[in-house]
Scaffold this motif. Structure first.
Motif, mmCIF file in Angstrom:
data_model
loop_
_atom_site.group_PDB
_atom_site.id
_atom_site.type_symbol
_atom_site.label_atom_id
_atom_site.label_comp_id
_atom_site.label_asym_id
_atom_site.label_seq_id
_atom_site.Cartn_x
_atom_site.Cartn_y
_atom_site.Cartn_z
ATOM 1 N N LYS A 192 26.994 37.388 48.092
ATOM 2 C CA LYS A 192 26.306 38.162 47.050
ATOM 3 C C LYS A 192 25.820 37.232 45.933
ATOM 4 O O LYS A 192 25.686 37.628 44.782
ATOM 5 C CB LYS A 192 27.253 39.214 46.470
ATOM 6 N N THR A 193 25.567 35.970 46.298
ATOM 7 C CA THR A 193 25.156 34.971 45.307
ATOM 8 C C THR A 193 23.631 34.918 45.220
ATOM 9 O O THR A 193 22.943 35.055 46.226
ATOM 10 C CB THR A 193 25.702 33.582 45.693
ATOM 11 N N LEU A 194 23.110 34.713 43.988
ATOM 12 C CA LEU A 194 21.678 34.521 43.787
ATOM 13 C C LEU A 194 21.435 33.054 43.446
ATOM 14 O O LEU A 194 21.990 32.541 42.470
ATOM 15 C CB LEU A 194 21.169 35.410 42.644
ATOM 16 N N TYR A 195 20.658 32.363 44.277
ATOM 17 C CA TYR A 195 20.308 30.949 44.046
ATOM 18 C C TYR A 195 18.891 30.872 43.502
ATOM 19 O O TYR A 195 17.980 31.547 44.000
ATOM 20 C CB TYR A 195 20.389 30.152 45.351
ATOM 21 N N ILE A 196 18.688 30.032 42.472
ATOM 22 C CA ILE A 196 17.355 29.835 41.900
ATOM 23 C C ILE A 196 16.995 28.364 42.021
ATOM 24 O O ILE A 196 17.743 27.488 41.579
ATOM 25 C CB ILE A 196 17.309 30.282 40.426
ATOM 26 N N LEU A 197 15.840 28.071 42.639
ATOM 27 C CA LEU A 197 15.368 26.691 42.796
ATOM 28 C C LEU A 197 13.941 26.588 42.261
ATOM 29 O O LEU A 197 13.082 27.409 42.582
ATOM 30 C CB LEU A 197 15.393 26.265 44.264
ATOM 31 N N ASP A 198 13.694 25.591 41.431
ATOM 32 C CA ASP A 198 12.357 25.382 40.855
ATOM 33 C C ASP A 198 11.706 24.187 41.546
ATOM 34 O O ASP A 198 12.118 23.045 41.362
ATOM 35 C CB ASP A 198 12.487 25.128 39.353
ATOM 36 N N GLU A 199 10.709 24.459 42.363
ATOM 37 C CA GLU A 199 9.971 23.436 43.102
ATOM 38 C C GLU A 199 10.883 22.440 43.833
ATOM 39 O O GLU A 199 10.870 21.234 43.538
ATOM 40 C CB GLU A 199 9.023 22.681 42.163
ATOM 41 N N PRO A 200 11.676 22.920 44.771
ATOM 42 C CA PRO A 200 12.600 22.018 45.482
ATOM 43 C C PRO A 200 11.893 21.020 46.391
ATOM 44 O O PRO A 200 12.530 20.082 46.868
ATOM 45 C CB PRO A 200 13.462 22.994 46.302
ATOM 46 N N THR A 201 10.576 21.194 46.658
ATOM 47 C CA THR A 201 9.883 20.256 47.557
ATOM 48 C C THR A 201 9.452 18.983 46.843
ATOM 49 O O THR A 201 8.883 18.095 47.473
ATOM 50 C CB THR A 201 8.625 20.920 48.176
ATOM 51 N N THR A 202 9.730 18.888 45.528
ATOM 52 C CA THR A 202 9.386 17.675 44.788
ATOM 53 C C THR A 202 9.995 16.450 45.463
ATOM 54 O O THR A 202 11.200 16.386 45.687
ATOM 55 C CB THR A 202 9.917 17.769 43.337
ATOM 56 N N GLY A 203 9.151 15.489 45.794
ATOM 57 C CA GLY A 203 9.637 14.246 46.396
ATOM 58 C C GLY A 203 9.980 14.357 47.863
ATOM 59 O O GLY A 203 10.562 13.432 48.435
ATOM 60 N N LEU A 204 9.616 15.485 48.492
ATOM 61 C CA LEU A 204 10.014 15.682 49.886
ATOM 62 C C LEU A 204 8.835 15.561 50.849
ATOM 63 O O LEU A 204 7.762 16.112 50.626
ATOM 64 C CB LEU A 204 10.661 17.066 50.087
ATOM 65 N N HIS A 205 9.087 14.863 51.931
ATOM 66 C CA HIS A 205 8.159 14.722 53.045
ATOM 67 C C HIS A 205 8.170 16.013 53.862
ATOM 68 O O HIS A 205 9.087 16.837 53.745
ATOM 69 C CB HIS A 205 8.649 13.530 53.889
ATOM 70 N N PHE A 206 7.162 16.219 54.716
ATOM 71 C CA PHE A 206 7.112 17.420 55.563
ATOM 72 C C PHE A 206 8.432 17.637 56.308
ATOM 73 O O PHE A 206 8.954 18.748 56.370
ATOM 74 C CB PHE A 206 5.987 17.303 56.612
ATOM 75 N N GLU A 207 8.958 16.547 56.884
ATOM 76 C CA GLU A 207 10.180 16.650 57.685
ATOM 77 C C GLU A 207 11.377 17.022 56.806
ATOM 78 O O GLU A 207 12.245 17.799 57.210
ATOM 79 C CB GLU A 207 10.438 15.314 58.403
ATOM 80 N N ASP A 208 11.394 16.465 55.566
ATOM 81 C CA ASP A 208 12.481 16.804 54.637
ATOM 82 C C ASP A 208 12.411 18.270 54.229
ATOM 83 O O ASP A 208 13.443 18.926 54.048
ATOM 84 C CB ASP A 208 12.395 15.927 53.376
ATOM 85 N N ILE A 209 11.184 18.776 54.072
ATOM 86 C CA ILE A 209 11.013 20.193 53.707
ATOM 87 C C ILE A 209 11.564 21.081 54.826
ATOM 88 O O ILE A 209 12.237 22.080 54.574
ATOM 89 C CB ILE A 209 9.524 20.514 53.438
ATOM 90 N N ARG A 210 11.289 20.687 56.065
ATOM 91 C CA ARG A 210 11.791 21.460 57.215
ATOM 92 C C ARG A 210 13.319 21.531 57.183
ATOM 93 O O ARG A 210 13.914 22.601 57.351
ATOM 94 C CB ARG A 210 11.304 20.832 58.525
ATOM 95 N N ILE A 211 13.953 20.372 56.932
ATOM 96 C CA ILE A 211 15.426 20.323 56.889
ATOM 97 C C ILE A 211 15.959 21.166 55.740
ATOM 98 O O ILE A 211 16.904 21.945 55.888
ATOM 99 C CB ILE A 211 15.905 18.852 56.758
ATOM 100 N N LEU A 212 15.332 21.020 54.544
ATOM 101 C CA LEU A 212 15.772 21.767 53.365
ATOM 102 C C LEU A 212 15.650 23.274 53.593
ATOM 103 O O LEU A 212 16.570 24.044 53.284
ATOM 104 C CB LEU A 212 14.926 21.363 52.148
ATOM 105 N N MET A 213 14.523 23.697 54.157
ATOM 106 C CA MET A 213 14.303 25.134 54.369
ATOM 107 C C MET A 213 15.273 25.703 55.411
ATOM 108 O O MET A 213 15.699 26.854 55.295
ATOM 109 C CB MET A 213 12.856 25.411 54.762
ATOM 110 N N ASP A 214 15.638 24.893 56.394
ATOM 111 C CA ASP A 214 16.652 25.349 57.374
ATOM 112 C C ASP A 214 17.971 25.659 56.663
ATOM 113 O O ASP A 214 18.646 26.648 56.962
ATOM 114 C CB ASP A 214 16.881 24.266 58.450
ATOM 115 N N VAL A 215 18.321 24.800 55.694
ATOM 116 C CA VAL A 215 19.561 24.986 54.938
ATOM 117 C C VAL A 215 19.488 26.261 54.100
ATOM 118 O O VAL A 215 20.433 27.071 54.071
ATOM 119 C CB VAL A 215 19.817 23.761 54.020
ATOM 120 N N LEU A 216 18.348 26.456 53.422
ATOM 121 C CA LEU A 216 18.199 27.646 52.577
ATOM 122 C C LEU A 216 18.193 28.919 53.423
ATOM 123 O O LEU A 216 18.727 29.949 53.008
ATOM 124 C CB LEU A 216 16.898 27.544 51.752
#
Length: 944
Positions: free
Chosen positions: A851-875
């Motif tokens: 029941k947690t609310l997470y807030i992220l402001d532009e988490p793709t800063t500094g991230l390559h396409f592949e890093d974005i894929r990994i980050l989004m899998d986690v989210l």
């Protein structure tokens, strides 16, 4: 120019993880350096090329000058040729000083100050009349005309509405031969020892002469006027003896009705950073810290005896409680009366002080008779504590009762009333600073038609400079900012683009510019503007190197350098260098994403959520236009829209402070809003931002995530440690006992080199290990605690595979794509994106309730396409567990993965602040409002 000089050549770069690489970059080109996070892009661009350029520049100074500047360490590189003077435009250098604004950074405000000082028209702040200014000859002529044949007094004002007894002033004037003075409207003879009531405001004028205005007395009148002007500092008054009417005349700017005069305007008079221009109440900040009564008395159903006045606490046998009780007795109340039942007059007296002395009963203080004391009130008491207690704990205690308020004197405009009384086309300088850049541009386009010929002649060159700088800001997509926007409130990308606009305006040539992800915070709509600005820099004869992951930027570049193949130890090599067209044919990770061979897949089904929603209603902060917005829970929500449309105001400045105040009693005030509903459906809010993990090199991923405590506990449990009686503190490099005392646990020592840069050398005792010999003798699987801190996350995952508590925490760091960083890597060396993912990993390793609310402001800063894929899998995994994730983002790869999109706009600044559409990506793509749907539709079709 020789063929060799057409290029910047780097040979043998070995900074950080770079593997002795050679790179060739064409001069006068737009070059993009790309690659996965941690692959070595910034090490090449900033820590090698920029560092060497800066070092060479500083070496041109004398040894004496270098002593004051501090030197630069030579980067670990064999040779660099073809290097021009280099300017770095990074994100981290935004000024956090509250006095720094967009206007001061771009220098537009400096030109505005000059414009108002030279071409502004002064008006009286008392009557609104246009100020007048006379020469002595003009004053003489006017008096002869207006008072012909009349008896007059010529007065020189020496005191204007000030308190004091002025005994010395009267005595000084008497000795100079002035026999009469006008005191508070009455002409009096000056006598020895004369004085006035020191506690009242007074107006005092010297009677310089009494005469009848006749032609034969012109010379006498002229001399008297000259003396009066000198005594009155350029201002004189003429009193008609028969009617008692007074008229003012001044060599300076003066209000013809009240006689208020201004000094001649100078640029400093319009600066909120100068004592001449700043508002005296707020010292030019526009805001003041005031006592917040709702925080002083949060619960009015409580009595003062039971602690209703929080700063005082519960009743103590002290003077302040005796005084409050004495006041309450007058109103037939006592300390046990509930605050809500105490009359307003009594409460006002308790808070603000009593006009009369308070009578303290002899029974309270055990004296023979009652006695009287002055009572200044609880607020005055609080203010005295704030002013006199400089300790951190004292300030923290006082801060909980303070609230930041708009300055009541200048109403947030930062300047004093004189500066705000100068106008051009009915606008003062603060009103121009409040306009957004696009509105300001329109105003300057028309101002020439609304000013007189003299003003137009003076202002022509100044306006030309201002309009040029405004156009540069428009070119980089910052039309929604205003000049008075504080630099500290800008995002990294906005601050960087402001400095970029300033550099374009400087029109330098043969310079090497290095930029760090300038596309951050920029909607796809504005990307073309930014790319065109960089090309303009290139076209006037400069070399532009951009560290970037943006697809449009790469395809628009002249040249690309791709660093890889992976991150950390597995990176640091040049996997490709050449044109974008050549890169599309290669098989690197970046090339595959550019060509479409690899892509971030859209989920087959959007989540339905848990059926509950969080509603925020009536949000009106900054540019929000009475927004009602629904956040469906149990979904991945993306808030998007053009820069300045109100995304951060809605989420970071309104929603997040509301929730933080509810769950954690945060002191941060949310922006104005109506109501919030559904807060009971979540149990905590976590803001995962990009701020550093810690401010010192002693902070690192191991200490931040808490895994270091588990590692130390593991070492304490080893037989060798038990035999020696070691406790967990033995394995900390921050406390005495187990650390190396020669270097204080730093691992290195700093050698001062006077005018050469300080040299960091490994500690000669511990050789960089941070611990003493005895501590390092305790080993787990043959590794000491220092060896563990030197491991990468990937190595640590293998090493601790049989220790569940440690494995769980470090595995989550690996899962967010940070396997390449070291456990003990100083947090100061991590990028914003890396810091954000360490924080995310820390939250992932905790047990959540769903029941947690997470807030992220532009988490793709500094991230390559592949890093974005990994980050989004986690989210996505976080949301799968029932949590809600809200992301503020422009990146289409993130937007298309959302379950629910909230699109804001349609423009930035005053043209934004509305919800245009909301729903699934497919629903928003079909909308006809705003700019996002067209870009999103194109992205969805490409992925179909």
């Amino acid at each position: 120019m020789s063929k060799e000089d057409d290029k910047i050549n780097v040979w043998g770069a070995r900074v950080h993880n770079l593997k002795n690489i050679d790179v060739e970059i064409p001069r006068n080109s737009l070059t993009v350096i790309t690659g996965l996070s941690g692959s070595g892009k910034s090490s090449l661009a900033f820590d090698t090329i920029f560092a060497e350029g800066q070092r060479r520049y500083i070496e041109t100074f004398s040894a004496y000058a270098r002593n004051f500047l501090g030197g630069m360490e030579r980067p670990d590189v064999d040779k660099i040729t073809g290097l021009s003077p280099v300017i770095s435009i990074e994100q981290k250098t935004t000024n956090k000083n509250p006095r720094s604004t967009v206007g001061t950074t771009t220098e537009i405000y400096d030109f505005l100050r000059l414009l108002y000082a030279r071409a502004g028209t002064a008006y009286s702040y008392a009557t609104g009349e246009k100020m007048v200014k006379y020469t002595e000859e003009k004053v003489l002529e006017m008096i002869r005309t207006d008072y012909a044949g009349k008896k007059i007094f010529i007065l020189a004002p020496v005191v204007r509405s000030r308190k004091g007894h002025y005994r010395e002033l009267f005595e000084s004037m008497r000795r100079k031969g002035y026999l009469y003075m006008r005191v508070d409207g009455e002409v009096k003879e000056v006598t020895r020892g004369m004085k006035v009531d020191r506690y009242r405001n007074h107006d005092i004028e010297v009677v310089v002469d009494k005469l009848q205005v006749r032609d034969k007395d012109e010379e006498r009148l002229r001399k008297s006027l000259a003396v009066a002007m000198k005594q009155g500092d350029g201002l004189i008054m003429v009193l008609d003896k028969d009617t008692d009417n007074v008229k003012y005349y001044s060599r300076r700017l003066m209000c013809p009705t009240t006689g208020i005069s201004y000094s001649d305007p100078a640029p400093n008079n319009f600066s909120f950073n100068s004592p001449q221009g700043a508002c005296q109440r707020c010292k030019g900040l526009g805001v003041v810290n005031e006592i917040d009564l709702d925080k002083v008395i949060p619960d009015r159903t409580c009595s003062i005896r039971d602690g209703a006045i929080v700063p005082l606490g519960k009743y103590k046998n002290q003077m302040i409680f005796w005084q409050i009780e004495a006041i309450l007795v007058k109103y037939e109340c006592d300390l046990k009366t509930r605050v809500c039942d105490i009359p307003d007059e009594a409460l006002s007296e308790i808070l603000n002080g009593s006009l009369e002395n308070v009578r303290i009963s002899k029974d309270l203080v055990h004296t023979s008779s009652d006695y009287f004391v002055a009572f200044d009130g609880v607020i005055k008491y609080l203010q005295s504590v704030i002013e006199n207690d400089d300790s951190a704990s004292g300030q923290k205690w006082a801060d909980q009762f303070l609230a930041m308020r708009c300055c009541p004197d200048c109403h947030g405009q930062r300047l004093n009333k004189e500066a705000l009384s100068y106008k051009i086309w009915d606008k003062n300088i603060a009103e121009l600073a409040e306009m957004d850049i696009s509105e300001l541009s329109e105003w300057f386009a028309e101002v020439g038609e609304h000013i007189d010929e003299r003003q137009r002649h003076i202002a022509e060159e100044i306006v030309k400079e201002i309009r040029t700088r405004i156009n540069f800001l428009l070119d980089v997509g910052l039309d929604y900012l205003s000049l008075n926007r504080q630099s500290a409130s800008l995002s990294g990308g906005e601050g960087q683009r402001i400095r970029l606009a300033t550099q374009i305006g400087s029109q330098l040539v043969n310079v090497l510019y290095i930029l760090d992800e300038p596309s951050i915070g920029l909607h796809q709509r504005d990307n073309d503007k930014l790319i065109n600005s960089l090309k303009e820099l290139r076209d006037i004869g400069n070399t532009v190197i951009v560290v970037e992951h943006d697809k449009d930027m790469m395809l628009s570049a002249d040249y690309i350098v791709d660093i890889g193949p992976m991150a950390g130890r597995k990176g640091g090599e040049v996997v490709f260098e050449g044109t974008p067209a050549e890169m599309m044919k290669r098989d690197t990770v970046t090339a595959r994403y550019l060509s479409g061979a690899m892509r971030i897949e859209i989920p087959k089904k959007r989540r339905d959520g848990n059926g509950r929603s969080l509603w925020l209603r009536g949000a009106v902060g900054n540019n929000l236009k009475d927004v009602d917005v629904e956040f469906p829970l149990g979904k991945l929500i993306v808030v998007t829209g053009v820069s300045g449309s109100g995304k951060s105001t809605l989420i970071n400045e309104t929603l997040q402070p509301i929730l933080s105040r509810h769950f954690y009693r945060s002191l941060k005030e949310p922006m104005p809003y109506g109501s919030v509903e559904g807060i009971e459906y979540i149990d905590k809010v976590i803001n995962v931002d990009q701020s550093p993990l810690g401010r010192t090199p002693r902070s690192n991923p191991a200490t931040y995530t808490g895994v270091f405590s588990d590692i130390r506990s593991l070492y304490v449990s080893l037989p060798e440690a038990k035999i020696r009686g070691y406790k967990p503190g033995r394995f900390s490099f921050n406390v005495k006992g187990g650390r190396c005392e020669a270097c204080g646990g730093n691992g290195y020592r700093t050698i001062e080199m006077n005018f050469l840069p300080d040299v960091m050398v490994p500690c000669e005792v511990c050789h960089g290990k941070r611990y003493n010999r005895e501590t390092l003798e305790v080993r787990y699987k043959g590794k000491s605690i220092a060896d563990v801190l030197d491991m990468t996350i990937n190595q640590a995952v293998e090493f601790f595979s049989n220790v569940p508590d440690i494995l769980r925490k470090i595995k989550t760091i690996q899962d967010v794509g940070l396997g390449y960083i070291k456990l003990g890597q100083p947090s100061t060396t991590l990028s914003g994106g890396e810091s954000q993912r360490v924080k995310l990993a820390t939250e992932l390793s905790k047990k959540d309730t769903g029941k947690t609310l997470y807030i992220l402001d532009e988490p793709t800063t500094g991230l390559h396409f592949e890093d974005i894929r990994i980050l989004m899998d986690v989210l996505q995994k976080l949301v799968d567990r029932g949590n809600t994730v809200i992301i503020i983002e422009h990146n289409l790869d993130v937007i298309k993965l959302a379950d629910h999109i909230i699109d804001m706009g349609p423009e930035g600044g005053r043209g934004g602040g509305m919800i245009l559409s909301s729903g699934t990506p497919e629903e928003v793509a079909c909308s006809t409002k705003g700019y996002t749907p067209a870009f999103l539709m194109k992205e969805l079709k490409e992925d179909a």
